[in-house]
Design an enzyme around this catalytic site. Structure first.
Site, mmCIF file in Angstrom:
data_model
loop_
_atom_site.group_PDB
_atom_site.id
_atom_site.type_symbol
_atom_site.label_atom_id
_atom_site.label_comp_id
_atom_site.label_asym_id
_atom_site.label_seq_id
_atom_site.Cartn_x
_atom_site.Cartn_y
_atom_site.Cartn_z
ATOM 1 N N GLY A 48 0.596 -1.104 0.023
ATOM 2 C CA GLY A 48 -0.056 0.063 -0.111
ATOM 3 C C GLY A 48 0.976 1.342 0.057
ATOM 4 O O GLY A 48 0.588 2.274 -0.789
ATOM 5 N N CYS A 49 1.923 1.249 0.981
ATOM 6 C CA CYS A 49 2.999 2.417 0.865
ATOM 7 C C CYS A 49 3.625 2.838 -0.121
ATOM 8 O O CYS A 49 4.570 2.002 -0.769
ATOM 9 C CB CYS A 49 3.598 2.240 2.137
ATOM 10 S SG CYS A 49 4.870 3.401 2.407
ATOM 11 N N PRO A 50 3.642 4.076 -0.776
ATOM 12 C CA PRO A 50 4.431 4.402 -1.972
ATOM 13 C C PRO A 50 5.832 4.428 -1.681
ATOM 14 O O PRO A 50 6.717 4.165 -2.558
ATOM 15 C CB PRO A 50 3.778 5.699 -2.277
ATOM 16 C CG PRO A 50 3.395 6.141 -1.060
ATOM 17 C CD PRO A 50 2.723 5.201 -0.375
ATOM 18 N N SER A 52 7.310 2.336 0.365
ATOM 19 C CA SER A 52 7.772 0.774 0.274
ATOM 20 C C SER A 52 7.858 0.341 -1.334
ATOM 21 O O SER A 52 8.510 -0.479 -1.539
ATOM 22 C CB SER A 52 6.687 -0.144 0.945
ATOM 23 O OG SER A 52 6.844 0.034 2.423
ATOM 24 N N SER A 53 6.669 1.114 -1.976
ATOM 25 C CA SER A 53 6.551 0.476 -3.488
ATOM 26 C C SER A 53 8.168 0.784 -4.281
ATOM 27 O O SER A 53 8.504 -0.136 -4.841
ATOM 28 C CB SER A 53 5.683 1.314 -3.995
ATOM 29 O OG SER A 53 5.446 0.917 -5.186
#
Length: 325
Positions: A48-50, A52-53
């Site tokens: 979900g987290c950009p 992390s992405s």
């Protein structure tokens, strides 16, 4: 019991600024402890987290999946315990290294009394059982530079990619400094604004920045003007891919959808359709994390069913801008 605003503050302060990480060791051959090794390190992240992405995309593009495994946190963040692991939520995993129930327990390996912010991603050293780094930009650089000998995409091979090439580093740094406050954080600054005046100001900054990038992409296939993807493209993409799906509605960033920009929409489609990038995108996780995590913007935590994102699978024309194709 921590309220949701406390959880939000681990990432974004009241002004919409990203709170810099505190664990900042850098893996290198010259480091006395943290040296690059095969199967020594692990990444904890959230789809979900950009932030992390961008790390997960780098891991994929660099061909490091066999060298560095990863664990996926649950997209529903419990306000009493924070990020957690579960094998019952689709697309999530257990903690593959320590079998902990929460991400906070991982931080407590570095300091049993740790009471700071609990963020993802995490680059973890399995050998010493400690966190090495939790800053996404620095993790990206380490993955790009320090593990090439263990990659399935080695220098000299056709599929090798250098996301921070020396000849473009100044340009990459410059565009990173532009997109971070205006776009990457710009969406949060809109959604977390406390007044109409503040919101209007941040809204205009965001869409002026998107207009500038739209113009830039009329000249160049990628952000730094080269014919290769760089870390700047990953950082921008990680925000743009969430824009129509969540930011537009959740954070009131509703002047235009990304699909309405001729250049940006084609740019996002090209990156999304790269297989290594595509398999890192989970819209269910993205929407459920954003719409339930930021309670200030969505107090009832109702997750919209839409929108239709089929436009991402349509053909793009970005290859026409490359002198190599």
């Amino acid at each position: 019991m921590a309220d949701t605003n406390d959880l939000n503050s681990h990432y974004i302060d009241k002004q919409g600024n990203y709170k810099k990480s505190s664990l900042r060791e850098i893996i290198s051959k010259n480091h006395p402890v943290f040296k690059p090794e095969n199967n020594r390190y692990h990444i904890y992240h959230s789809y979900g987290c950009p932030f992390s992405s961008r790390v997960l995309i780098t891991l994929e593009l660099k061909g490091l999946n066999n060298c560095i495994d990863n664990s996926v946190a649950d997209y529903i963040v419990n306000r009493s315990i924070g990020w957690a692991f579960t094998k019952t939520t689709e697309g999530c995993t257990i903690d593959k290294v320590n079998n902990f129930k929460t991400v906070k327990e991982i931080y407590q390996l570095n300091d049993k009394n740790y009471n700071g912010k609990i963020t993802l991603p995490i680059l973890f050293d399995k050998k010493n059982n400690v966190i090495v780094n939790n800053d996404s930009s620095e993790i990206m650089r380490m993955l790009n530079e320090e593990f090439n000998e263990f990659s399935t995409k080695k220098p000299g091979n056709r599929d090798y990619i250098d996301l921070y090439p020396k000849e473009h580093q100044d340009s990459i740094n410059e565009i990173n400094e532009f997109i971070l406050p205006t776009i990457n954080l710009g969406v949060y600054r809109c959604g977390l604004a406390d007044t109409q005046l503040e919101y209007s100001d941040k809204f205009n900054i965001l869409f002026n920045a998107l207009d500038r990038i739209e113009d830039r992409l009329k000249r160049d296939r990628y952000l730094v003007g080269s014919d290769k993807i760089t870390e700047s493209d990953i950082k921008l993409f990680s925000t743009l891919i969430r824009f129509d799906a969540a930011y537009l509605q959740l954070f009131k960033c509703n002047k235009k959808q990304i699909k309405e920009y001729p250049m940006l929409s084609n740019y996002v489609r090209e990156l999304y359709q790269i297989k290594e990038i595509n398999r890192t995108i989970n819209f269910h996780h993205i929407k459920y994390w954003l719409f339930t995590f930021f309670e200030k913007a969505n107090p009832l935590k109702i997750v919209p069913i839409g929108p239709d994102l089929q436009w991402l699978n349509e053909s793009h024309n970005r290859h026409l801008m490359s002198k190599y194709y």
